[in-house]
Design a protein around this motif. Sequence first.
Motif, PDB file in Angstrom:
ATOM      1  N   LEU A   1       0.401  -0.910 -15.010  1.00 54.41           N
ATOM      2  CA  LEU A   1       0.222  -0.278 -13.706  1.00 54.41           C
ATOM      3  C   LEU A   1      -0.303   1.136 -13.938  1.00 54.41           C
ATOM      4  O   LEU A   1       0.288   1.902 -14.709  1.00 54.41           O
ATOM      5  N   VAL A   2      -1.418   1.463 -13.302  1.00 54.53           N
ATOM      6  CA  VAL A   2      -2.083   2.755 -13.483  1.00 54.53           C
ATOM      7  C   VAL A   2      -2.062   3.516 -12.159  1.00 54.53           C
ATOM      8  O   VAL A   2      -2.383   2.951 -11.110  1.00 54.53           O
ATOM      9  N   VAL A   3      -1.671   4.781 -12.212  1.00 58.37           N
ATOM     10  CA  VAL A   3      -1.627   5.646 -11.028  1.00 58.37           C
ATOM     11  C   VAL A   3      -2.532   6.850 -11.284  1.00 58.37           C
ATOM     12  O   VAL A   3      -2.347   7.571 -12.272  1.00 58.37           O
ATOM     13  N   ASP A   4      -3.503   7.043 -10.409  1.00 61.43           N
ATOM     14  CA  ASP A   4      -4.407   8.192 -10.475  1.00 61.43           C
ATOM     15  C   ASP A   4      -4.053   9.175  -9.367  1.00 61.43           C
ATOM     16  O   ASP A   4      -3.859   8.772  -8.214  1.00 61.43           O
ATOM     17  N   LEU A   5      -3.979  10.434  -9.727  1.00 56.32           N
ATOM     18  CA  LEU A   5      -3.751  11.509  -8.759  1.00 56.32           C
ATOM     19  C   LEU A   5      -5.021  12.328  -8.634  1.00 56.32           C
ATOM     20  O   LEU A   5      -5.563  12.794  -9.638  1.00 56.32           O
ATOM     21  N   LEU A   6      -5.490  12.494  -7.409  1.00 56.08           N
ATOM     22  CA  LEU A   6      -6.673  13.321  -7.168  1.00 56.08           C
ATOM     23  C   LEU A   6      -6.494  14.077  -5.863  1.00 56.08           C
ATOM     24  O   LEU A   6      -6.453  13.480  -4.785  1.00 56.08           O
TER      25      LEU A   6
ATOM     26  N   VAL B   1      -3.138   3.519  -6.762  1.00 56.06           N
ATOM     27  CA  VAL B   1      -2.347   2.644  -7.626  1.00 56.06           C
ATOM     28  C   VAL B   1      -3.123   1.358  -7.877  1.00 56.06           C
ATOM     29  O   VAL B   1      -3.581   0.708  -6.931  1.00 56.06           O
ATOM     30  N   THR B   2      -3.266   1.000  -9.131  1.00 53.00           N
ATOM     31  CA  THR B   2      -3.912  -0.254  -9.522  1.00 53.00           C
ATOM     32  C   THR B   2      -3.056  -0.933 -10.581  1.00 53.00           C
ATOM     33  O   THR B   2      -2.348  -0.264 -11.354  1.00 53.00           O
TER      34      THR B   2
ATOM     35  N   PRO C   1       0.837  -1.219   0.000  1.00 49.23           N
ATOM     36  CA  PRO C   1       0.000   0.000   0.000  1.00 49.23           C
ATOM     37  C   PRO C   1       0.863   1.256   0.000  1.00 49.23           C
ATOM     38  O   PRO C   1       1.901   1.313   0.657  1.00 49.23           O
ATOM     39  N   ASN C   2       0.437   2.263  -0.760  1.00 47.93           N
ATOM     40  CA  ASN C   2       1.161   3.532  -0.749  1.00 47.93           C
ATOM     41  C   ASN C   2       0.839   4.296   0.526  1.00 47.93           C
ATOM     42  O   ASN C   2      -0.096   3.968   1.258  1.00 47.93           O
TER      43      ASN C   2
END
Length: 270
Positions: free
Chosen positions: A125-130, A108-109, A100-101
């Motif tokens: 690997l997909v990283v979403d920033l919100l 992160v998925t 886990p980050n």
Amino acid sequence: MEPRLDDANLLKSIVAERWSQEQGENEDDTEQSVSEIASRNVCPDHLASSCVFLVGNRLAPIQPSRKELHFSGCESGVKMRKSLQLMNATSVRQRYHLLPNTTSYFKVTVRKRPGGLVPGMGDELVVDLLIPFGEELKACYSDHVRIHCDGGEHIKIPLLAYRCSGARLPKHINYGARSLLAQHTKTLSITNCSKEQDFPFRLCLECTDGCFEVSPPEGIIPSQGRAEIAIVYQPTEYSTSRGTLTLTVEELFCKAQTCNLVGSCVPGKP
């Protein structure tokens, strides 16, 4: 002599009472230890504390297609997405998992292939920033993706998000052929696409013959606004003048931008 029935019942009651007291003490001790852990907010992570995760670890069996991920120009309430490939760099099938980050800004998925990752193949690997809407923006947000691999060699991928103005300079400006001592001005607009942040800037002009001038040498680009820059060419002799204009915006990971200036002075030109 056999004990009487009353004595036997009394003995049973004493033993039962002592047993219930001991159980109560144990329960009190257990509740206290759990409450202490909860109050300290301690969540032991064996892998995070016992394993070493290195950036760019070439010995790890899983290798990312990019060494790090940058989210340039982040804004509150605006979702940004980056992706990369996790490649199997060995000759055998590999299994891995992500730890886990540490922050809530990055999600992160990974889309794993069933049965493990075969040699030469990769998982996305997909990283979403919100950043929550209305939250005051920080100068930089950082985290990392920790990948636990088989074999004892592990790797991590830094995640960086920061504000950006989006200011750009043209690479070349040509004044063409001009007359002696006449002033010729070109105006540039430096825009700021950020909705919440003003950015200071500096301009540096290098010119051997002094035929170019720039104003202002420094200033501020307002949020969702622009700053006007005037570049003046005034030839003092019949020759070709060259100069270099460098723009530096005070933002993280900003590279200085350069613009080449060229002007010629010939007789009979306006």
